[in-house]
Write a protein that holds these residues in place. Structure first.
Motif, PDB file in Angstrom:
ATOM      1  N   GLN A 125     -30.023   3.472  41.027  1.00  0.00           N
ATOM      2  CA  GLN A 125     -31.407   3.599  40.559  1.00  0.00           C
ATOM      3  C   GLN A 125     -32.083   2.242  40.510  1.00  0.00           C
ATOM      4  O   GLN A 125     -33.294   2.148  40.484  1.00  0.00           O
ATOM      5  CB  GLN A 125     -31.421   4.182  39.145  1.00  0.00           C
ATOM      6  CG  GLN A 125     -30.806   5.543  39.043  1.00  0.00           C
ATOM      7  CD  GLN A 125     -31.800   6.604  39.384  1.00  0.00           C
ATOM      8  OE1 GLN A 125     -32.941   6.523  38.990  1.00  0.00           O
ATOM      9  NE2 GLN A 125     -31.381   7.590  40.132  1.00  0.00           N
ATOM     10  N   ARG A 171     -36.458   1.012  39.826  1.00  0.00           N
ATOM     11  CA  ARG A 171     -37.338   1.789  38.954  1.00  0.00           C
ATOM     12  C   ARG A 171     -38.379   0.934  38.242  1.00  0.00           C
ATOM     13  O   ARG A 171     -39.368   1.435  37.763  1.00  0.00           O
ATOM     14  CB  ARG A 171     -36.502   2.539  37.901  1.00  0.00           C
ATOM     15  CG  ARG A 171     -35.527   3.524  38.490  1.00  0.00           C
ATOM     16  CD  ARG A 171     -36.194   4.763  39.022  1.00  0.00           C
ATOM     17  NE  ARG A 171     -36.889   5.505  38.003  1.00  0.00           N
ATOM     18  CZ  ARG A 171     -36.622   6.752  37.669  1.00  0.00           C
ATOM     19  NH1 ARG A 171     -35.685   7.408  38.272  1.00  0.00           N
ATOM     20  NH2 ARG A 171     -37.310   7.364  36.746  1.00  0.00           N
ATOM     21  N   ASP A 191     -39.583   6.512  42.527  1.00  0.00           N
ATOM     22  CA  ASP A 191     -39.172   7.472  41.502  1.00  0.00           C
ATOM     23  C   ASP A 191     -37.655   7.648  41.431  1.00  0.00           C
ATOM     24  O   ASP A 191     -37.159   8.430  40.631  1.00  0.00           O
ATOM     25  CB  ASP A 191     -39.857   8.820  41.725  1.00  0.00           C
ATOM     26  CG  ASP A 191     -39.517   9.404  43.085  1.00  0.00           C
ATOM     27  OD1 ASP A 191     -38.858   8.703  43.865  1.00  0.00           O
ATOM     28  OD2 ASP A 191     -39.907  10.547  43.361  1.00  0.00           O
ATOM     29  N   THR A 193     -35.484   8.864  43.657  1.00  0.00           N
ATOM     30  CA  THR A 193     -34.806   9.986  44.300  1.00  0.00           C
ATOM     31  C   THR A 193     -34.387   9.684  45.731  1.00  0.00           C
ATOM     32  O   THR A 193     -33.202   9.695  46.035  1.00  0.00           O
ATOM     33  CB  THR A 193     -35.675  11.249  44.261  1.00  0.00           C
ATOM     34  OG1 THR A 193     -36.969  10.914  44.734  1.00  0.00           O
ATOM     35  CG2 THR A 193     -35.785  11.786  42.854  1.00  0.00           C
ATOM     36  N   ASN A 194     -35.341   9.402  46.593  1.00  0.00           N
ATOM     37  CA  ASN A 194     -35.001   9.233  48.005  1.00  0.00           C
ATOM     38  C   ASN A 194     -35.327   7.817  48.464  1.00  0.00           C
ATOM     39  O   ASN A 194     -36.465   7.376  48.331  1.00  0.00           O
ATOM     40  CB  ASN A 194     -35.806  10.258  48.818  1.00  0.00           C
ATOM     41  CG  ASN A 194     -35.353  10.323  50.252  1.00  0.00           C
ATOM     42  OD1 ASN A 194     -34.776   9.376  50.782  1.00  0.00           O
ATOM     43  ND2 ASN A 194     -35.601  11.441  50.894  1.00  0.00           N
TER      44      ASN A 194
ATOM     45  N   HIS B  29     -27.426  12.908  47.572  1.00  0.00           N
ATOM     46  CA  HIS B  29     -28.377  13.554  46.694  1.00  0.00           C
ATOM     47  C   HIS B  29     -28.551  12.603  45.526  1.00  0.00           C
ATOM     48  O   HIS B  29     -27.646  11.844  45.211  1.00  0.00           O
ATOM     49  CB  HIS B  29     -27.796  14.895  46.226  1.00  0.00           C
ATOM     50  CG  HIS B  29     -28.773  15.713  45.458  1.00  0.00           C
ATOM     51  ND1 HIS B  29     -28.837  15.681  44.090  1.00  0.00           N
ATOM     52  CD2 HIS B  29     -29.734  16.567  45.866  1.00  0.00           C
ATOM     53  CE1 HIS B  29     -29.800  16.508  43.688  1.00  0.00           C
ATOM     54  NE2 HIS B  29     -30.356  17.053  44.740  1.00  0.00           N
ATOM     55  N   HIS B  30     -29.717  12.629  44.856  1.00  0.00           N
ATOM     56  CA  HIS B  30     -29.886  11.621  43.820  1.00  0.00           C
ATOM     57  C   HIS B  30     -29.071  11.915  42.559  1.00  0.00           C
ATOM     58  O   HIS B  30     -29.027  11.090  41.665  1.00  0.00           O
ATOM     59  CB  HIS B  30     -31.365  11.413  43.482  1.00  0.00           C
ATOM     60  CG  HIS B  30     -32.036  12.623  42.923  1.00  0.00           C
ATOM     61  ND1 HIS B  30     -32.440  13.654  43.713  1.00  0.00           N
ATOM     62  CD2 HIS B  30     -32.356  12.946  41.663  1.00  0.00           C
ATOM     63  CE1 HIS B  30     -33.000  14.570  42.956  1.00  0.00           C
ATOM     64  NE2 HIS B  30     -32.963  14.168  41.706  1.00  0.00           N
ATOM     65  N   PHE B  31     -28.429  13.073  42.499  1.00  0.00           N
ATOM     66  CA  PHE B  31     -27.529  13.344  41.377  1.00  0.00           C
ATOM     67  C   PHE B  31     -26.138  12.762  41.601  1.00  0.00           C
ATOM     68  O   PHE B  31     -25.370  12.620  40.664  1.00  0.00           O
ATOM     69  CB  PHE B  31     -27.386  14.847  41.163  1.00  0.00           C
ATOM     70  CG  PHE B  31     -28.532  15.457  40.394  1.00  0.00           C
ATOM     71  CD1 PHE B  31     -29.409  14.668  39.689  1.00  0.00           C
ATOM     72  CD2 PHE B  31     -28.719  16.827  40.370  1.00  0.00           C
ATOM     73  CE1 PHE B  31     -30.459  15.208  38.988  1.00  0.00           C
ATOM     74  CE2 PHE B  31     -29.773  17.389  39.670  1.00  0.00           C
ATOM     75  CZ  PHE B  31     -30.641  16.578  38.974  1.00  0.00           C
ATOM     76  N   GLY B 139     -36.269   9.090  33.587  1.00  0.00           N
ATOM     77  CA  GLY B 139     -35.637  10.373  33.843  1.00  0.00           C
ATOM     78  C   GLY B 139     -35.898  11.373  32.741  1.00  0.00           C
ATOM     79  O   GLY B 139     -36.436  11.067  31.691  1.00  0.00           O
ATOM     80  N   PHE B 143     -32.479  15.791  34.395  1.00  0.00           N
ATOM     81  CA  PHE B 143     -31.907  14.752  35.257  1.00  0.00           C
ATOM     82  C   PHE B 143     -30.577  14.258  34.689  1.00  0.00           C
ATOM     83  O   PHE B 143     -29.594  14.104  35.400  1.00  0.00           O
ATOM     84  CB  PHE B 143     -32.911  13.604  35.353  1.00  0.00           C
ATOM     85  CG  PHE B 143     -32.396  12.367  36.017  1.00  0.00           C
ATOM     86  CD1 PHE B 143     -32.375  12.260  37.387  1.00  0.00           C
ATOM     87  CD2 PHE B 143     -31.929  11.299  35.251  1.00  0.00           C
ATOM     88  CE1 PHE B 143     -31.903  11.125  38.003  1.00  0.00           C
ATOM     89  CE2 PHE B 143     -31.448  10.159  35.866  1.00  0.00           C
ATOM     90  CZ  PHE B 143     -31.451  10.085  37.243  1.00  0.00           C
ATOM     91  N   LYS B 147     -27.131  14.873  36.611  1.00  0.00           N
ATOM     92  CA  LYS B 147     -26.441  13.709  37.144  1.00  0.00           C
ATOM     93  C   LYS B 147     -25.026  13.588  36.580  1.00  0.00           C
ATOM     94  O   LYS B 147     -24.098  13.240  37.318  1.00  0.00           O
ATOM     95  CB  LYS B 147     -27.240  12.442  36.853  1.00  0.00           C
ATOM     96  CG  LYS B 147     -26.692  11.270  37.616  1.00  0.00           C
ATOM     97  CD  LYS B 147     -27.692  10.189  37.828  1.00  0.00           C
ATOM     98  CE  LYS B 147     -27.015   9.076  38.631  1.00  0.00           C
ATOM     99  NZ  LYS B 147     -27.856   7.949  38.869  1.00  0.00           N
TER     100      LYS B 147
END
Lengths: 284, 177
Positions: A125, A171, A191, A193-194, B29-31, B139, B143, B147
């Protein structure tokens, strides 16, 4: 007094555990605020060496992408050459300035310095890059970093031979941008995520925007020269409740394989910052 | 190889595998973030005093932190699981004297089910604390839960693979030696 010592002896392990927790949490929150941690200078130098060794291997697998990026940049720069442009009329003639003062040197505001990326991450992150150029090679915190294709981030800490760059994929990172067409200003954040997409905010709905429009750095960002590509519009999210667009941007830089970057030294940064800070102090 | 040398070797190996292999995997995946490095703490010998266990956990986490530029994040999580580890081991050991007869926790020394529970509890604890510290600044609650679950599932899979690939033969030590 004896009871106090007995208490400490009895719960020594628990107290030791609490002390270590407090130490690590204070490291964490202090670093999040100021990007300076205990021993980060020495540690940066050591982890930098390991990253460099790893990059020696990884670099060969990324050569193709790196080469493509550099060719694209050369193409863009070639387009800007004076020889490509012709004056429309006979009246406009190119003349050499006969003034004997080298005025170009004095007003150069941004100095570019190349640097090799030796470590990078996209999976967390809070992503950072390590570059092989440090305080001994004129790198200071608060310098903008761009790749051949677009902006990358900002230098946050340095050791003698390495520097850590906070990537746009962090972030806490924000950068002031504008639309290339209209000039409306907004800001870009991530954000979390990607890693291929960032979020553009604060563009008023009166602005005209289409899919594929370029978003570039603004004049008001003191870290980057204006007009450097940040990303292209990928998706405009409808938000009826506000007067501002929320836009998904495809990042110009490919963070997965960035190998060479330019660190931008704004020679007037300190002066501008001092003036702004002193004004802020006066108002308060 | 002596126990000390073996653990020093593991220390470096786990850090390098985490930093240069698992963190380099492009995000699915962001998790999901593949974490395996804390297995070092799970594998430390039984007879280590609690003071040293906590301290090694702290130093180990901090080493990883300097590679990821997040000083204190992994250190806090590692200190926590290193401190909690002896409590879980005391609960999970089925037979009296397992911690005297074997060198370190493994499937052979503890049995499959207790070892799996031990790994699950510490993994869950580690990830919850880690994601909680991340979540404090951003988050949502969804989330956080997503996660923790996603990352724990991937970690347990990696631990299982590691245990199968690098099977550790534990010698039964009698107290007559």
């Amino acid at each position: 007094m004896r009871n106090v010592f007995l208490f400490i002896r009895r719960y020594f392990n628990f107290l030791f555990f609490l002390v270590l927790q407090i130490v690590s949490l204070s490291f964490l929150f202090q670093y999040n605020k100021f990007h300076q941690a205990a021993f980060s200078n020495v540690a940066g130098e050591i982890t930098g060496r390991f990253n460099e060794k790893y990059n020696g291997v990884e670099y060969y697998f990324r050569l193709k992408g790196t080469n493509d990026a550099l060719v694209k940049e050369n193409e863009r720069l070639n387009q800007l050459l004076k020889e490509n442009y012709e004056a429309p009329g006979q009246l406009n003639k190119l003349m050499t300035d006969t003034l004997m003062i080298d005025s170009l040197k004095k007003i150069q505001k941004y100095i570019y310095r190349e640097a090799k990326v030796v470590g990078s991450s996209v999976s967390s992150q809070t992503n950072y890059l390590t570059i092989h150029r440090g305080s001994s090679q004129q790198i200071r915190p608060n310098m903008g970093v761009i790749s051949p294709l677009g902006i990358v981030g900002t230098v946050v800490s340095t050791s003698p031979n390495f520097a850590v760059v906070m990537s746009m994929l962090h972030r806490q990172y924000t950068v002031v941008v504008k639309l290339k067409n209209g000039g409306e200003r907004g800001k870009v954040e991530w954000d979390g995520t990607n890693p291929s997409f960032v979020t553009l905010k604060d563009i008023p709905k009166s602005a005209k925007m289409n899919k594929g429009d370029s978003i570039v750095t603004s004049e008001t960002s003191s870290l980057f020269p204006p007009g450097i590509l940040v990303g292209t519009v990928n998706e405009i999210v409808e938000d009826k409740s506000s007067n501002f667009y929320v836009v998904k941007l495809k990042t110009a830089t490919n963070f997965f394989n960035v190998q060479y970057v330019y660190v931008i030294d704004n020679t007037q940064f300190d002066e501008q910052k001092r003036l702004e800070d002193s004004t802020r102090k006066k108002i308060q | 190889m002596s126990e000390l040398l073996k653990n020093i070797f593991r220390f470096a190996l786990f850090i390098f595998v985490q930093v240069f292999v698992l963190f380099k995997v492009s995000p699915l995946h962001h998790f999901i973030v593949p974490y395996l490095y804390f297995l070092f703490i799970l594998w430390l010998p039984f007879n280590l005093p609690r003071f040293w266990l906590t301290f090694i956990g702290f130093i180990y986490g901090l080493t990883l932190d300097y590679f990821t530029n997040t000083p204190g994040l992994h250190a806090a999580a590692c200190t926590l699981i290193a401190y909690v580890r002896p409590f879980i081991i005391n609960l999970m050991i089925s037979q009296e004297g397992t911690d005297k007869n074997y060198a370190s926790p493994s499937i052979t020394s503890m049995g499959f089910a207790p070892y799996a529970t031990y790994a699950l509890v510490l993994t869950l604890l580690h990830h919850s604390f880690l994601v909680f510290l991340e979540w404090m600044s951003f988050g949502t609650f969804f989330f956080f839960i997503g996660k923790v679950i996603g990352t724990t599932a991937i970690s347990l899979l990696l631990i299982l693979l590691t245990e199968l690939l690098f099977f550790r033969k534990e010698q039964f030590r009698t107290n007559t030696v």
